[in-house]
Design a protein around this motif. Structure first.
Motif, PDB file in Angstrom:
ATOM      1  N   LEU A 169       0.844  -1.192   0.000  1.00  0.00           N
ATOM      2  CA  LEU A 169       0.000   0.000   0.000  1.00  0.00           C
ATOM      3  C   LEU A 169       0.878   1.241   0.000  1.00  0.00           C
ATOM      4  CD1 LEU A 169      -2.665  -1.000   2.704  1.00  0.00           C
ATOM      5  CD2 LEU A 169      -2.437  -1.763   0.321  1.00  0.00           C
ATOM      6  N   LEU A 170       0.660   2.110  -0.992  1.00  0.00           N
ATOM      7  CA  LEU A 170       1.453   3.332  -1.106  1.00  0.00           C
ATOM      8  C   LEU A 170       0.555   4.556  -1.107  1.00  0.00           C
ATOM      9  CD1 LEU A 170       4.351   2.759  -3.664  1.00  0.00           C
ATOM     10  CD2 LEU A 170       4.521   3.242  -1.228  1.00  0.00           C
ATOM     11  N   ASP A 171       1.095   5.638  -0.571  1.00  0.00           N
ATOM     12  CA  ASP A 171       0.417   6.929  -0.574  1.00  0.00           C
ATOM     13  C   ASP A 171       0.964   7.728  -1.756  1.00  0.00           C
ATOM     14  OD1 ASP A 171      -0.707   9.365  -0.029  1.00  0.00           O
ATOM     15  OD2 ASP A 171      -0.074   9.442   2.070  1.00  0.00           O
ATOM     16  N   LYS A 172       0.216   7.779  -2.862  1.00  0.00           N
ATOM     17  CA  LYS A 172       0.722   8.386  -4.099  1.00  0.00           C
ATOM     18  C   LYS A 172       0.872   9.901  -3.954  1.00  0.00           C
ATOM     19  CE  LYS A 172      -1.474   9.624  -7.851  1.00  0.00           C
ATOM     20  NZ  LYS A 172      -0.764  10.881  -8.200  1.00  0.00           N
ATOM     21  N   PRO A 173       2.034  10.444  -4.333  1.00  0.00           N
ATOM     22  CA  PRO A 173       2.222  11.898  -4.266  1.00  0.00           C
ATOM     23  C   PRO A 173       1.474  12.629  -5.383  1.00  0.00           C
ATOM     24  CG  PRO A 173       4.340  10.713  -4.300  1.00  0.00           C
ATOM     25  CD  PRO A 173       3.270   9.746  -4.696  1.00  0.00           C
ATOM     26  N   LEU A 174       1.225  13.894  -5.148  1.00  0.00           N
ATOM     27  CA  LEU A 174       0.583  14.753  -6.135  1.00  0.00           C
ATOM     28  C   LEU A 174       1.468  14.903  -7.370  1.00  0.00           C
ATOM     29  CD1 LEU A 174      -1.916  16.701  -6.424  1.00  0.00           C
ATOM     30  CD2 LEU A 174      -0.367  18.517  -5.668  1.00  0.00           C
ATOM     31  N   THR A 175       0.868  14.898  -8.553  1.00  0.00           N
ATOM     32  CA  THR A 175       1.444  15.066  -9.901  1.00  0.00           C
ATOM     33  C   THR A 175       2.127  13.808 -10.428  1.00  0.00           C
ATOM     34  OG1 THR A 175       3.672  15.951  -9.442  1.00  0.00           O
ATOM     35  CG2 THR A 175       1.818  17.535  -9.463  1.00  0.00           C
ATOM     36  N   TRP A 176       2.345  12.802  -9.606  1.00  0.00           N
ATOM     37  CA  TRP A 176       2.921  11.560 -10.100  1.00  0.00           C
ATOM     38  C   TRP A 176       1.836  10.739 -10.790  1.00  0.00           C
ATOM     39  CZ3 TRP A 176       7.669   8.793  -8.222  1.00  0.00           C
ATOM     40  CH2 TRP A 176       8.582   9.669  -7.636  1.00  0.00           C
ATOM     41  N   THR A 177       2.151  10.126 -11.911  1.00  0.00           N
ATOM     42  CA  THR A 177       1.242   9.144 -12.491  1.00  0.00           C
ATOM     43  C   THR A 177       1.411   7.832 -11.731  1.00  0.00           C
ATOM     44  OG1 THR A 177       2.811   8.263 -14.106  1.00  0.00           O
ATOM     45  CG2 THR A 177       1.540  10.217 -14.770  1.00  0.00           C
ATOM     46  N   LEU A 215      -3.352  14.298 -10.565  1.00  0.00           N
ATOM     47  CA  LEU A 215      -3.727  15.311  -9.593  1.00  0.00           C
ATOM     48  C   LEU A 215      -4.530  14.746  -8.423  1.00  0.00           C
ATOM     49  CD1 LEU A 215      -4.487  18.413 -11.834  1.00  0.00           C
ATOM     50  CD2 LEU A 215      -2.480  17.926 -10.430  1.00  0.00           C
ATOM     51  N   ALA A 216      -4.542  13.428  -8.290  1.00  0.00           N
ATOM     52  CA  ALA A 216      -5.127  12.771  -7.124  1.00  0.00           C
ATOM     53  C   ALA A 216      -3.997  12.228  -6.252  1.00  0.00           C
ATOM     54  CB  ALA A 216      -6.051  11.634  -7.545  1.00  0.00           C
ATOM     55  N   THR A 217      -4.266  12.131  -4.972  1.00  0.00           N
ATOM     56  CA  THR A 217      -3.317  11.526  -4.046  1.00  0.00           C
ATOM     57  C   THR A 217      -4.022  10.375  -3.347  1.00  0.00           C
ATOM     58  OG1 THR A 217      -3.942  13.015  -2.228  1.00  0.00           O
ATOM     59  CG2 THR A 217      -2.151  13.730  -3.668  1.00  0.00           C
ATOM     60  N   GLY A 218      -3.278   9.675  -2.500  1.00  0.00           N
ATOM     61  CA  GLY A 218      -3.903   8.646  -1.693  1.00  0.00           C
ATOM     62  C   GLY A 218      -3.507   7.236  -2.063  1.00  0.00           C
ATOM     63  N   LEU A 219      -4.387   6.306  -1.777  1.00  0.00           N
ATOM     64  CA  LEU A 219      -4.055   4.882  -1.808  1.00  0.00           C
ATOM     65  C   LEU A 219      -3.831   4.357  -3.221  1.00  0.00           C
ATOM     66  CD1 LEU A 219      -3.700   2.239  -0.231  1.00  0.00           C
ATOM     67  CD2 LEU A 219      -6.176   1.892  -0.440  1.00  0.00           C
ATOM     68  N   LEU A 220      -2.628   3.866  -3.453  1.00  0.00           N
ATOM     69  CA  LEU A 220      -2.283   3.143  -4.673  1.00  0.00           C
ATOM     70  C   LEU A 220      -1.736   1.790  -4.231  1.00  0.00           C
ATOM     71  CD1 LEU A 220      -2.014   3.308  -7.799  1.00  0.00           C
ATOM     72  CD2 LEU A 220       0.371   3.962  -7.421  1.00  0.00           C
ATOM     73  N   ILE A 221      -2.347   0.718  -4.715  1.00  0.00           N
ATOM     74  CA  ILE A 221      -1.953  -0.630  -4.304  1.00  0.00           C
ATOM     75  C   ILE A 221      -1.058  -1.249  -5.369  1.00  0.00           C
ATOM     76  CG2 ILE A 221      -2.764  -2.933  -3.708  1.00  0.00           C
ATOM     77  CD1 ILE A 221      -5.290  -1.739  -2.626  1.00  0.00           C
ATOM     78  N   LEU A 251      -8.606  15.510  -4.725  1.00  0.00           N
ATOM     79  CA  LEU A 251      -9.114  14.139  -4.630  1.00  0.00           C
ATOM     80  C   LEU A 251      -8.108  13.273  -3.885  1.00  0.00           C
ATOM     81  CD1 LEU A 251     -11.387  12.168  -5.446  1.00  0.00           C
ATOM     82  CD2 LEU A 251     -10.014  11.587  -7.456  1.00  0.00           C
ATOM     83  N   VAL A 252      -8.606  12.547  -2.905  1.00  0.00           N
ATOM     84  CA  VAL A 252      -7.807  11.587  -2.144  1.00  0.00           C
ATOM     85  C   VAL A 252      -8.543  10.253  -2.143  1.00  0.00           C
ATOM     86  CG1 VAL A 252      -6.743  11.017   0.072  1.00  0.00           C
ATOM     87  CG2 VAL A 252      -6.956  13.418  -0.630  1.00  0.00           C
ATOM     88  N   ARG A 253      -7.868   9.199  -2.601  1.00  0.00           N
ATOM     89  CA  ARG A 253      -8.464   7.863  -2.475  1.00  0.00           C
ATOM     90  C   ARG A 253      -8.105   7.328  -1.099  1.00  0.00           C
ATOM     91  NH1 ARG A 253      -7.912   3.989  -7.391  1.00  0.00           N
ATOM     92  NH2 ARG A 253      -5.734   3.725  -6.756  1.00  0.00           N
ATOM     93  N   THR A 254      -9.124   7.090  -0.290  1.00  0.00           N
ATOM     94  CA  THR A 254      -8.901   6.693   1.091  1.00  0.00           C
ATOM     95  C   THR A 254      -9.006   5.192   1.323  1.00  0.00           C
ATOM     96  OG1 THR A 254     -11.241   7.120   1.544  1.00  0.00           O
ATOM     97  CG2 THR A 254      -9.687   8.901   1.999  1.00  0.00           C
ATOM     98  N   ARG A 255      -9.663   4.478   0.374  1.00  0.00           N
ATOM     99  CA  ARG A 255      -9.878   3.046   0.611  1.00  0.00           C
ATOM    100  C   ARG A 255     -10.148   2.317  -0.691  1.00  0.00           C
ATOM    101  NH1 ARG A 255     -14.466   0.028   1.507  1.00  0.00           N
ATOM    102  NH2 ARG A 255     -15.809   1.884   1.584  1.00  0.00           N
ATOM    103  N   ILE A 256      -9.659   1.073  -0.783  1.00  0.00           N
ATOM    104  CA  ILE A 256     -10.044   0.106  -1.811  1.00  0.00           C
ATOM    105  C   ILE A 256     -10.382  -1.174  -1.069  1.00  0.00           C
ATOM    106  CG2 ILE A 256      -9.342  -1.242  -3.821  1.00  0.00           C
ATOM    107  CD1 ILE A 256      -7.341   0.899  -4.524  1.00  0.00           C
ATOM    108  N   GLY A 257     -11.665  -1.565  -1.069  1.00  0.00           N
ATOM    109  CA  GLY A 257     -12.060  -2.725  -0.283  1.00  0.00           C
ATOM    110  C   GLY A 257     -11.721  -2.496   1.180  1.00  0.00           C
ATOM    111  N   GLU A 258     -10.952  -3.396   1.770  1.00  0.00           N
ATOM    112  CA  GLU A 258     -10.541  -3.264   3.168  1.00  0.00           C
ATOM    113  C   GLU A 258      -9.167  -2.593   3.311  1.00  0.00           C
ATOM    114  OE1 GLU A 258     -12.568  -3.914   5.712  1.00  0.00           O
ATOM    115  OE2 GLU A 258     -14.049  -4.366   4.157  1.00  0.00           O
ATOM    116  N   PHE A 259      -8.535  -2.251   2.195  1.00  0.00           N
ATOM    117  CA  PHE A 259      -7.231  -1.595   2.244  1.00  0.00           C
ATOM    118  C   PHE A 259      -7.425  -0.082   2.413  1.00  0.00           C
ATOM    119  CE2 PHE A 259      -6.612  -5.355  -0.536  1.00  0.00           C
ATOM    120  CZ  PHE A 259      -5.657  -6.032   0.222  1.00  0.00           C
ATOM    121  N   ARG A 260      -6.698   0.512   3.352  1.00  0.00           N
ATOM    122  CA  ARG A 260      -6.895   1.926   3.679  1.00  0.00           C
ATOM    123  C   ARG A 260      -5.598   2.715   3.549  1.00  0.00           C
ATOM    124  NH1 ARG A 260     -11.819   2.725   5.968  1.00  0.00           N
ATOM    125  NH2 ARG A 260     -12.956   0.816   6.545  1.00  0.00           N
ATOM    126  N   VAL A 261      -5.760   3.985   3.166  1.00  0.00           N
ATOM    127  CA  VAL A 261      -4.587   4.843   3.007  1.00  0.00           C
ATOM    128  C   VAL A 261      -3.882   5.069   4.343  1.00  0.00           C
ATOM    129  CG1 VAL A 261      -5.783   7.064   3.323  1.00  0.00           C
ATOM    130  CG2 VAL A 261      -3.746   6.944   1.879  1.00  0.00           C
TER     131      VAL A 261
END
Length: 282
Positions: free
Chosen positions: A18-26, A52-58, A203-213
């Motif tokens: 689980l990674l917290d994606k930085p702003l402007t990174w693809t 331009l979104a941050t948050g949970l990247l699995i 925009l921040v993705r905070t969750r995918i299923g049970e995985f959380r940022v």
């Protein structure tokens, strides 16, 4: 933060990271960075995040890459901000405002009713500035050439859509939705339902299923695990963080440069172009 230490991960055998994606990174920037830093042979991500979104990247590595489809099919949760009264071609801050309309007349009741129209099973048309393929070409490649194309609507489920702050022209939200939902399209649709237009500014993705940022690692933590180079090997030149324009964000980058060049200028309105804080700063 995860109770499992990064040092205990066996990335070659297979891990779900689980990674917290930085702003402007693809999302691809992040995958490549982690792959190179940890010298992982097999790695992929389960669900793209816009630059331009941050948050949970699995990320899935090794044998766990077989779980990618299963993970990205799970419901997603997002928080963020819409700005009412202004539209952009990309429905977010990648492109300049192209239309301004009145918004001050809107009431809480009108906002609530519009949100209700966009809750449940709905038909949604993805943005042209997206990775949707049109005759073999990514839609955003067509859009950035200034061309038009038709994208078909699809069925998505908005399981929860609530406004958590109303401070016109801004409204904060929390959304729980199915795979394939575009929050930028919800910004457009909300603006159309209200008759004033809208676009996504954070925009921040905070969750995918049970995985959380909240359990995600930072890229800095990954970098700290970089193995030492073999003795006598010449060090590779260190690459700087990906520039925003690599993701097609020339307008966003230009506005940021203008902001940094004139720090003494005070604007009484909140600047919608100011970069939103990362999830760890909220």
């Amino acid at each position: 933060m995860s109770t499992k230490s990064l040092a205990d991960f066996d990335f070659e055998a297979g891990e779900v990271l689980l990674l917290d994606k930085p702003l402007t990174w693809t999302s691809f920037d992040v995958v490549r960075k982690v792959k190179n830093a940890l010298r992982i042979r097999k790695i992929g991500h389960a669900g793209t995040l816009d630059p331009l979104a941050t948050g949970l990247l699995i990320l899935c590595t090794g044998k766990k890459t077989k779980q990618i489809d299963q993970i990205q099919a799970q419901e997603k949760e997002y928080t963020g901000t819409f700005r009412l009264g202004e539209t952009t071609p990309s429905f977010d801050l990648e492109t300049a405002v192209d239309l301004v309309r009145p918004y001050a007349h809107l009431t809480t009741e009108q906002l609530t009713a519009a949100v209700g129209q966009l809750t449940g099973t709905i038909q949604q048309t993805p943005p042209l500035f997206s990775a949707v393929k049109i005759e073999g070409q990514r839609a955003y490649e067509i859009a950035r050439q200034g061309l038009a194309a038709e994208i078909k609507a699809k069925t998505v489920e908005i399981k929860a859509f609530e406004l958590t702050r109303i401070a016109l022209p801004e409204v904060d939200f929390r959304i729980v939705c199915s795979k394939g939902t575009y929050i930028r399209s919800l910004a457009r649709d909300l603006g159309e339902a209200l008759g004033c237009g809208a676009h996504l500014t954070q925009l921040v993705r905070t969750r995918i299923g049970e995985f959380r940022v909240a359990d995600a690692f930072s890229l800095a933590a990954i970098e700290a695990l970089r193995p030492p180079r073999p003795e006598g090997a010449a060090p590779r030149p260190e690459r700087s963080r990906p520039a925003p324009n690599r993701a097609g964000l020339q307008y966003y980058a230009a506005r940021q440069a203008d902001t940094l060049a004139a720090p003494h200028q005070q604007d009484p309105r909140p600047d919608p172009m100011a970069p939103p804080p990362g999830p760890g700063d909220q």
